[in-house]
Design an enzyme around this catalytic site. Structure first.
Site, mmCIF file in Angstrom:
data_model
loop_
_atom_site.group_PDB
_atom_site.id
_atom_site.type_symbol
_atom_site.label_atom_id
_atom_site.label_comp_id
_atom_site.label_asym_id
_atom_site.label_seq_id
_atom_site.Cartn_x
_atom_site.Cartn_y
_atom_site.Cartn_z
ATOM 1 N N GLY A 262 -5.804 -4.042 7.342
ATOM 2 C CA GLY A 262 -6.805 -2.981 7.301
ATOM 3 C C GLY A 262 -7.962 -3.165 8.257
ATOM 4 O O GLY A 262 -8.452 -2.193 8.844
ATOM 5 N N GLY B 299 -1.125 -1.657 6.755
ATOM 6 C CA GLY B 299 -1.134 -2.829 7.628
ATOM 7 C C GLY B 299 -2.422 -3.606 7.429
ATOM 8 O O GLY B 299 -3.103 -3.423 6.403
ATOM 9 N N ARG C 94 -14.646 -6.197 -0.619
ATOM 10 C CA ARG C 94 -13.963 -5.858 0.650
ATOM 11 C C ARG C 94 -13.337 -4.451 0.546
ATOM 12 O O ARG C 94 -12.667 -4.119 -0.412
ATOM 13 C CB ARG C 94 -12.876 -6.888 0.927
ATOM 14 C CG ARG C 94 -12.097 -6.643 2.227
ATOM 15 C CD ARG C 94 -10.792 -5.915 2.000
ATOM 16 N NE ARG C 94 -9.970 -5.861 3.206
ATOM 17 C CZ ARG C 94 -8.860 -5.150 3.304
ATOM 18 N NH1 ARG C 94 -8.423 -4.451 2.291
ATOM 19 N NH2 ARG C 94 -8.171 -5.132 4.420
ATOM 20 N N GLY D 28 -10.849 -1.789 2.625
ATOM 21 C CA GLY D 28 -9.896 -1.724 3.723
ATOM 22 C C GLY D 28 -9.902 -0.376 4.422
ATOM 23 O O GLY D 28 -10.837 0.434 4.272
ATOM 24 N N ASP D 29 -8.866 -0.147 5.183
ATOM 25 C CA ASP D 29 -8.769 1.084 5.970
ATOM 26 C C ASP D 29 -8.345 2.297 5.140
ATOM 27 O O ASP D 29 -8.660 3.434 5.488
ATOM 28 C CB ASP D 29 -7.755 0.894 7.104
ATOM 29 C CG ASP D 29 -6.366 0.534 6.569
ATOM 30 O OD1 ASP D 29 -6.282 -0.367 5.693
ATOM 31 O OD2 ASP D 29 -5.373 1.146 6.986
ATOM 32 N N THR E 72 0.874 -1.183 0.000
ATOM 33 C CA THR E 72 0.000 0.000 0.000
ATOM 34 C C THR E 72 0.902 1.220 0.000
ATOM 35 O O THR E 72 1.984 1.193 0.594
ATOM 36 C CB THR E 72 -0.871 -0.014 1.271
ATOM 37 O OG1 THR E 72 -1.882 -0.997 1.106
ATOM 38 C CG2 THR E 72 -1.516 1.334 1.551
#
Ligand code: ASP
Length: 312
Positions: free
Chosen positions: A232, A230, A207, A209-210, A179
């Site tokens: 997420g 990391g 999905r 993620g963060d 990322t």
């Protein structure tokens, strides 16, 4: 904007994960350092000439999205269905304006689309089909076939992840890299953060993620700017990026104290791992990570420039 002599700061990351020094050849390390250096330079030329932190983080992230070394844009990881779904966000500190996209499939540089959401829509986050349709209205935005994002190396990672996940007891800890993100303080004292990702290898359809969630993987306010990397799901459950800012605002913590408390405390306490890069309004930098490595680079307020992979 007039150029002044005030210092500027830029930090970038290309993801945290279990990166073993023995598994990385000298040639691979050289290519990664060069890609990080090119991204730093893309942001540096703007900041040096009085450009905004927002432009600098976008430019640095675009450069990282274009490199197959990292899991964002070209070289993004594969989903379980063998496709690519990309997430990105950026945020400007002094205005708290933010834009984000999730599950994008055909936009070459998702961080550009995130900026367009911020500047050209009434919204903060557009996902999936809605983000694609919004992109259809932006003729300057380059589109590509979904397969364009994939590389043979990423496909091999998908097969490996699928074999591992079939094994009982295997978790996701440490199993992500690449990322990308950037944080900057410009000569005008303004902060910004941006993050872009293909997410996690073998992720389920849909999905998110963060990275595109403001306050989880990306945050900027007048005090600090944060881009995380990391696992997420854990970063979302910790509201990690905002927690760093909140510890500074409400608890009087320094940037280093706040970011270490979250990245080395809260995230591991929930079973996660990863890292973050952060800069505050005084130009202090923090880059904690709990994994064995984090691709990263920075230009500090004295103009010192550096790229690193491991804990050296
Ligand atoms: N945080 C990203 C995600 O969960 C993955 C990464 O940082 O590599 O989507």
């Amino acid at each position: 904007m007039p150029v002044c002599d005030a210092p500027f700061v830029l930090a970038i990351h290309g993801g945290a994960g279990v990166i073993e020094p023995e598994a990385l050849s000298a040639d691979e390390a050289r290519v990664i350092h060069a890609a990080l250096g090119a991204a730093l330079e893309a942001g540096h030329v703007l900041l040096r000439d009085g450009g905004t932190a927002l432009d600098a983080v976008e430019a640095a992230v675009i450069r990282l999205e274009e490199s197959p070394c990292f899991n964002a844009g070209f070289g993004a990881v594969f989903t379980a269905e063998g496709a690519h779904e990309l997430d990105a966000a950026l945020m400007e500190g002094h205005t708290r304006r933010a834009g984000a996209v999730a599950g994008v499939r055909t936009v070459r540089n998702p961080v550009r689309l995130a900026r367009a959401v911020m500047e050209r829509s009434a919204h903060v986050l557009l996902a999936g089909e809605g983000a694609e349709r919004f992109a259809d209205g932006l003729p300057d935005l380059e589109r590509v076939a979904n397969a364009w994002f994939g590389t043979p190396a990423r496909h091999a990672q998908l097969l490996l992840a699928q074999a591992r996940e079939a094994a009982p007891g295997d978790g996701l800890k440490g199993r992500y890299f690449g990322t990308v993100g950037a944080v900057a303080l410009d000569r005008h004292g303004r902060l910004a953060a941006a993050t872009s990702t293909g997410g996690m290898t073998n992720k389920r359809f849909g999905r998110i993620g963060d990275s595109p969630l403001i306050g989880s993987g990306t945050w900027a306010d007048a005090r600090c700017a944060v881009s995380a990397t990391g696992w997420g799901e854990i970063y979302i459950r910790c509201a990690a990026a905002h927690d760093i800012a909140a510890r500074m605002a409400y608890g009087g913590a320094s940037l280093a104290e706040a970011s270490e408390a979250v990245i080395l405390g809260e995230v591991p306490a929930l079973g996660g791992d990863g890292g973050a890069i952060a800069v505050d309004a005084a130009g202090n930098l923090a880059m904690p990570f709990s994994t064995s490595g984090m691709y990263r680079g920075w230009i500090d307020r004295h103009g010192q420039r550096c790229t690193r992979i491991f804990r050296d």
